[in-house]
Design a protein around this motif. Sequence first.
Motif, PDB file in Angstrom:
ATOM      1  N   LEU A   1       0.621  -1.112   0.098  1.00 43.40           N
ATOM      2  CA  LEU A   1      -0.015   0.293   0.075  1.00 43.40           C
ATOM      3  C   LEU A   1       0.869   1.348   0.074  1.00 43.40           C
ATOM      4  O   LEU A   1       0.513   2.129  -0.700  1.00 43.40           O
ATOM      5  N   ALA A   2       1.975   1.177   0.850  1.00 39.99           N
ATOM      6  CA  ALA A   2       2.724   2.441   0.664  1.00 39.99           C
ATOM      7  C   ALA A   2       3.558   2.590  -0.477  1.00 39.99           C
ATOM      8  O   ALA A   2       3.411   3.973  -1.053  1.00 39.99           O
ATOM      9  N   ALA A   3       3.940   1.404  -1.437  1.00 44.16           N
ATOM     10  CA  ALA A   3       4.598   1.760  -2.437  1.00 44.16           C
ATOM     11  C   ALA A   3       3.289   2.028  -3.248  1.00 44.16           C
ATOM     12  O   ALA A   3       3.705   3.184  -4.333  1.00 44.16           O
ATOM     13  N   LYS A   4       2.023   1.671  -3.461  1.00 49.21           N
ATOM     14  CA  LYS A   4       1.289   2.288  -4.371  1.00 49.21           C
ATOM     15  C   LYS A   4       1.004   3.499  -4.169  1.00 49.21           C
ATOM     16  O   LYS A   4       0.427   4.226  -5.020  1.00 49.21           O
ATOM     17  N   VAL A   5       1.020   4.245  -3.102  1.00 54.57           N
ATOM     18  CA  VAL A   5       0.812   5.661  -2.869  1.00 54.57           C
ATOM     19  C   VAL A   5       1.583   6.538  -3.933  1.00 54.57           C
ATOM     20  O   VAL A   5       1.134   7.378  -4.420  1.00 54.57           O
ATOM     21  N   GLY A   6       3.076   6.142  -3.897  1.00 48.62           N
ATOM     22  CA  GLY A   6       3.863   7.007  -4.491  1.00 48.62           C
ATOM     23  C   GLY A   6       3.820   6.671  -6.023  1.00 48.62           C
ATOM     24  O   GLY A   6       3.710   7.567  -6.888  1.00 48.62           O
TER      25      GLY A   6
END
Length: 424
Positions: A78-83
């Motif tokens: 999810l964190a990677a998807k934000v960027g």
Amino acid sequence: MESLTYAGQHNDTLAAPQPRRRLLARLWPFLGPAFVASIAYIDPGNIATAVQAGARFGTMLLWVVVASNLAAMLIQALAAKVGIATGYSLAELSREHFPLPVVWLMWLVSELAAMATDLAEFIGAAIGFQLLFGLPLLWGGVLTAVVTWLIISLERRGFRHLEAVISALLAVVALCYVAELVFGRPDWAEVGFHMVVPQLAGTESLLLAAGILGATVMPHAIFLHSALTQHRIVGHTDAERRTIYRFELVDIAIALGIAGLVNAAMLIMASTAFYRHGLHDVATIEGAYQSLTPLFGSAASLIFGVALLVSGLSSSAVGTLAGQTIMQGFLHWEVPLWLRRLITMAPAMLVIALGVDPTNALVLSQVALSFALPFALIPLIWFTSQRRVMGSLRNQRVTTVLASVVTLVIILLNVVLIVQEFIA
């Protein structure tokens, strides 16, 4: 068809199939961000927890390591998807959408969490220097500051150089624990059983399980991972961004898969070295180092010390980068990395100079991280569930529900640990 932008340059388009390109060649540009973030999962705090759990209960809590790693994969995805989806880090996105007082509060809590993280990692590396070379803890701290600065200064030559060094350090830690398993000769049938069959044995095992799971997801790794993917490879269409995200999932699976295996190896090593020999009270890193020599010889202690030192140095360097991301994202303040290194190392050097017990300092740092977790996890889930923010990369309903359950469990377990710590 628009092309993907990689590190400021145009890269080949990924939307159309390219059968002639080998899979590794296509995947290679995307590998790296998760390897940097995964260092947070093999830091000295993880080593200390694994030693205690393995010495006290053998391999019984291996299933917690597996569950923790799966939870970490979900959160880091999810964190990677934000960027990838927004072009913003989680900290920048929070600044854009939340009221200023909330932003300042989030920055303050996250900044303290970054310092608490570096406290554990910095002290762990200093202990590594002390154990391996007999240096006073203070001089170990000075050497830690110098070496971690050299590591993060590689960013000037391009982030790929830094990713390569961090990945190499991750490999060193992994190889060290492979060697430790050779010394220990675990019962692999027993290991396989406890990796998939949940078991507990009273309150103490529950608290140790909570310690393993509750301290798995680190706030700074969430903020950092979102920043590492925001400009790395830029997709100009929804289709391109979905393709980038699929490749990033492979990066996460490989990197956090390795980190999970290292964590499992830490616990297995403690089980074969201490639990099997009746040394159930080994609860500190120093105690583990000293106990290995009479059991398996000086080589085993040396390898353990090297793994501790490398994990401390690499995770401390990554913690500095995370602190930089947090400050720039929330406040739009840019400070030189050398100044950022001084800011994050100051509490650790103070603790060492005052002669505070390192183990107690590590415990208190984990308590501070527990308070900070909701300030990263809750915004992460909220943003990734919003179509107006994420576009076509918005979470599926089942993903949001699963992430919410994982977050609730992690937060509750951290509350349990905090309460237990103050009661004790």
